[in-house]
Scaffold this motif. Structure first.
Motif, PDB file in Angstrom:
ATOM      1  N   ASN A  49       0.829  -0.911   0.565  1.00 39.44           N
ATOM      2  CA  ASN A  49      -0.288  -0.140   0.211  1.00 39.44           C
ATOM      3  C   ASN A  49       0.720   0.961   0.460  1.00 39.44           C
ATOM      4  OD1 ASN A  49      -2.904  -1.335   0.383  1.00 39.44           O
ATOM      5  ND2 ASN A  49      -1.656  -2.067   2.382  1.00 39.44           N
ATOM      6  N   ILE A  50       0.718   2.110  -1.287  1.00 39.25           N
ATOM      7  CA  ILE A  50       1.162   3.565  -0.869  1.00 39.25           C
ATOM      8  C   ILE A  50       1.195   4.232   0.736  1.00 39.25           C
ATOM      9  CG2 ILE A  50       1.482   5.085  -1.767  1.00 39.25           C
ATOM     10  CD1 ILE A  50       0.356   4.128  -4.984  1.00 39.25           C
ATOM     11  N   ILE A  51       1.995   4.698   1.061  1.00 41.37           N
ATOM     12  CA  ILE A  51       1.845   5.718   2.504  1.00 41.37           C
ATOM     13  C   ILE A  51       2.256   6.959   2.243  1.00 41.37           C
ATOM     14  CG2 ILE A  51       1.587   3.081   3.402  1.00 41.37           C
ATOM     15  CD1 ILE A  51       4.000   3.441   4.390  1.00 41.37           C
ATOM     16  N   ALA A  52       3.012   6.818   1.056  1.00 39.50           N
ATOM     17  CA  ALA A  52       4.053   8.402   1.442  1.00 39.50           C
ATOM     18  C   ALA A  52       4.986   8.357   0.065  1.00 39.50           C
ATOM     19  CB  ALA A  52       4.754   8.552   1.863  1.00 39.50           C
ATOM     20  N   GLY A  53       5.294   9.767  -0.745  1.00 38.99           N
ATOM     21  CA  GLY A  53       5.337   9.584  -1.776  1.00 38.99           C
ATOM     22  C   GLY A  53       5.745  11.373  -2.210  1.00 38.99           C
ATOM     23  N   SER A  54       7.121  11.422  -3.007  1.00 37.04           N
ATOM     24  CA  SER A  54       7.151  12.550  -3.166  1.00 37.04           C
ATOM     25  C   SER A  54       7.566  12.645  -4.982  1.00 37.04           C
ATOM     26  CB  SER A  54       9.081  12.775  -2.587  1.00 37.04           C
ATOM     27  OG  SER A  54      10.071  11.521  -2.886  1.00 37.04           O
ATOM     28  N   SER A  55       8.075  13.494  -5.070  1.00 40.05           N
ATOM     29  CA  SER A  55       7.951  14.073  -6.720  1.00 40.05           C
ATOM     30  C   SER A  55       9.390  14.976  -7.505  1.00 40.05           C
ATOM     31  CB  SER A  55       7.022  14.199  -7.998  1.00 40.05           C
ATOM     32  OG  SER A  55       6.278  15.314  -7.763  1.00 40.05           O
ATOM     33  N   ILE A  56       9.953  15.169  -8.346  1.00 40.75           N
ATOM     34  CA  ILE A  56      11.529  16.235  -8.410  1.00 40.75           C
ATOM     35  C   ILE A  56      10.811  16.215 -10.031  1.00 40.75           C
ATOM     36  CG2 ILE A  56      13.440  16.021  -9.544  1.00 40.75           C
ATOM     37  CD1 ILE A  56      14.206  13.929  -7.271  1.00 40.75           C
ATOM     38  N   THR A  57      10.246  17.721 -10.304  1.00 48.60           N
ATOM     39  CA  THR A  57      10.243  18.340 -11.205  1.00 48.60           C
ATOM     40  C   THR A  57      11.886  19.139 -11.661  1.00 48.60           C
ATOM     41  OG1 THR A  57       8.923  20.424  -9.924  1.00 48.60           O
ATOM     42  CG2 THR A  57       8.098  18.087 -11.688  1.00 48.60           C
ATOM     43  N   TYR A  58      11.880  19.498 -12.782  1.00 51.35           N
ATOM     44  CA  TYR A  58      13.402  20.168 -13.175  1.00 51.35           C
ATOM     45  C   TYR A  58      12.453  21.322 -14.220  1.00 51.35           C
ATOM     46  CZ  TYR A  58      16.949  22.014 -15.288  1.00 51.35           C
ATOM     47  OH  TYR A  58      18.524  22.838 -15.510  1.00 51.35           O
ATOM     48  N   ARG A  59      12.318  22.802 -13.326  1.00 52.44           N
ATOM     49  CA  ARG A  59      11.970  24.186 -13.534  1.00 52.44           C
ATOM     50  C   ARG A  59      12.400  25.403 -13.916  1.00 52.44           C
ATOM     51  NH1 ARG A  59       5.638  23.153 -11.166  1.00 52.44           N
ATOM     52  NH2 ARG A  59       5.399  21.100 -12.038  1.00 52.44           N
ATOM     53  N   LYS A  60      12.751  26.103 -14.906  1.00 52.80           N
ATOM     54  CA  LYS A  60      13.245  27.830 -14.728  1.00 52.80           C
ATOM     55  C   LYS A  60      14.910  27.282 -14.714  1.00 52.80           C
ATOM     56  CE  LYS A  60       9.242  29.936 -14.561  1.00 52.80           C
ATOM     57  NZ  LYS A  60       8.849  31.550 -13.793  1.00 52.80           N
ATOM     58  N   GLY A  61      15.067  25.875 -14.891  1.00 55.67           N
ATOM     59  CA  GLY A  61      16.757  25.326 -15.112  1.00 55.67           C
ATOM     60  C   GLY A  61      17.265  25.409 -12.922  1.00 55.67           C
ATOM     61  N   LYS A  62      16.184  24.503 -12.648  1.00 55.62           N
ATOM     62  CA  LYS A  62      16.245  24.377 -10.646  1.00 55.62           C
ATOM     63  C   LYS A  62      15.452  22.982 -10.677  1.00 55.62           C
ATOM     64  CE  LYS A  62      18.056  28.453  -9.657  1.00 55.62           C
ATOM     65  NZ  LYS A  62      19.220  28.384  -9.675  1.00 55.62           N
ATOM     66  N   TYR A  63      15.825  22.810 -10.004  1.00 57.10           N
ATOM     67  CA  TYR A  63      15.327  20.562  -9.657  1.00 57.10           C
ATOM     68  C   TYR A  63      14.574  21.150  -8.348  1.00 57.10           C
ATOM     69  CZ  TYR A  63      18.182  18.260 -12.559  1.00 57.10           C
ATOM     70  OH  TYR A  63      19.022  17.540 -13.934  1.00 57.10           O
ATOM     71  N   ILE A  64      13.588  21.151  -8.916  1.00 56.55           N
ATOM     72  CA  ILE A  64      12.236  21.148  -7.168  1.00 56.55           C
ATOM     73  C   ILE A  64      12.040  19.996  -7.179  1.00 56.55           C
ATOM     74  CG2 ILE A  64      10.676  22.161  -6.983  1.00 56.55           C
ATOM     75  CD1 ILE A  64      10.588  23.713  -9.574  1.00 56.55           C
ATOM     76  N   LEU A  65      11.692  20.160  -5.355  1.00 56.28           N
ATOM     77  CA  LEU A  65      11.215  18.736  -4.978  1.00 56.28           C
ATOM     78  C   LEU A  65       9.929  19.134  -4.760  1.00 56.28           C
ATOM     79  CD1 LEU A  65      10.114  16.494  -3.054  1.00 56.28           C
ATOM     80  CD2 LEU A  65      10.718  18.097  -1.160  1.00 56.28           C
ATOM     81  N   ASN A  66       8.644  19.317  -6.174  1.00 53.90           N
ATOM     82  CA  ASN A  66       7.448  19.139  -5.986  1.00 53.90           C
ATOM     83  C   ASN A  66       6.171  18.740  -4.966  1.00 53.90           C
ATOM     84  OD1 ASN A  66       6.408  20.551  -9.167  1.00 53.90           O
ATOM     85  ND2 ASN A  66       4.749  19.044  -8.387  1.00 53.90           N
ATOM     86  N   ASP A  67       6.189  17.876  -4.490  1.00 56.93           N
ATOM     87  CA  ASP A  67       5.595  17.166  -4.088  1.00 56.93           C
ATOM     88  C   ASP A  67       6.196  16.297  -2.499  1.00 56.93           C
ATOM     89  OD1 ASP A  67       3.099  17.940  -5.437  1.00 56.93           O
ATOM     90  OD2 ASP A  67       4.496  16.655  -6.844  1.00 56.93           O
ATOM     91  N   ILE A  68       5.792  16.152  -1.967  1.00 51.72           N
ATOM     92  CA  ILE A  68       6.198  15.481  -0.565  1.00 51.72           C
ATOM     93  C   ILE A  68       4.722  15.316   0.079  1.00 51.72           C
ATOM     94  CG2 ILE A  68       6.890  16.754   0.672  1.00 51.72           C
ATOM     95  CD1 ILE A  68       9.233  14.120   1.568  1.00 51.72           C
ATOM     96  N   ALA A  69       4.599  14.199   0.088  1.00 52.28           N
ATOM     97  CA  ALA A  69       3.145  13.720   0.900  1.00 52.28           C
ATOM     98  C   ALA A  69       2.944  12.162   2.265  1.00 52.28           C
ATOM     99  CB  ALA A  69       1.721  13.449   0.398  1.00 52.28           C
ATOM    100  N   VAL A  70       2.754  12.398   3.452  1.00 48.95           N
ATOM    101  CA  VAL A  70       2.411  10.746   4.236  1.00 48.95           C
ATOM    102  C   VAL A  70       1.512  10.422   4.748  1.00 48.95           C
ATOM    103  CG1 VAL A  70       3.486  10.003   6.420  1.00 48.95           C
ATOM    104  CG2 VAL A  70       4.883  11.418   4.668  1.00 48.95           C
TER     105      VAL A  70
END
Length: 105
Positions: A49-70
Motif C-alpha cells: 500500500n502507498i503510504i507516502a510519496g514525493s516527486s522531483i521536477t525541473y523548472r526554470k533551470g532548477k530541480y524542485i521537490l514538487n510534492d511530498i506527502a505521508v
C-alpha cells in the motif's frame, strides 16, 4: 514499521495521496505527469500500500521537490524524514550529473 522507498515514473499513483494531504494534483496537458517531471519516490508498506510519496521536477533551470506527502495515520514515524532524505540525495545526484554535463553553472 516496515516500509520500502522505491523510485517510480508512475506519478498517477499519487493522486489520492496528494489530494487527501491537501496538495494540488496538476498534470501537464496531454500527459500523465506534472510539467518538468523527472522522477518520483513511492513509499509502500509491507502489503504494498502507498503510504507516502514525493516527486522531483525541473523548472526554470532548477530541480524542485514538487510534492511530498505521508498518509495521516503514518505521520510522526520518520517516514517523511526518510523520504525527504532520499529525495534530496537524488536531487544532489541530478545536480552533480548536470554540472558534469554542462559545467559549473
Amino acid at each position: 514499521m516496515e516500509y520500502e522507498i522505491l523510485e517510480t515514473q508512475d506519478y498517477i499513483i499519487f493522486e489520492k495521496l496528494f489530494k487527501e494531504s491537501g496538495l494540488e494534483f496538476n498534470l501537464e496537458k496531454n500527459s500523465l505527469h506534472p510539467w518538468g517531471f523527472i522522477k518520483a519516490f513511492c513509499c509502500k508498506d509491507v502489503d504494498g500500500n502507498i503510504i507516502a510519496g514525493s516527486s522531483i521536477t525541473y523548472r526554470k533551470g532548477k530541480y524542485i521537490l514538487n510534492d511530498i506527502a505521508v498518509l495521516e495515520e503514518f505521520r510522526s514515524m520518520n517516514i517523511g524524514v526518510n523520504l525527504l532524505s532520499v529525495t534530496e540525495k537524488e536531487i544532489k545526484k541530478l545536480l552533480k550529473a548536470l554540472k558534469e554535463l554542462i559545467g559549473d553553472l
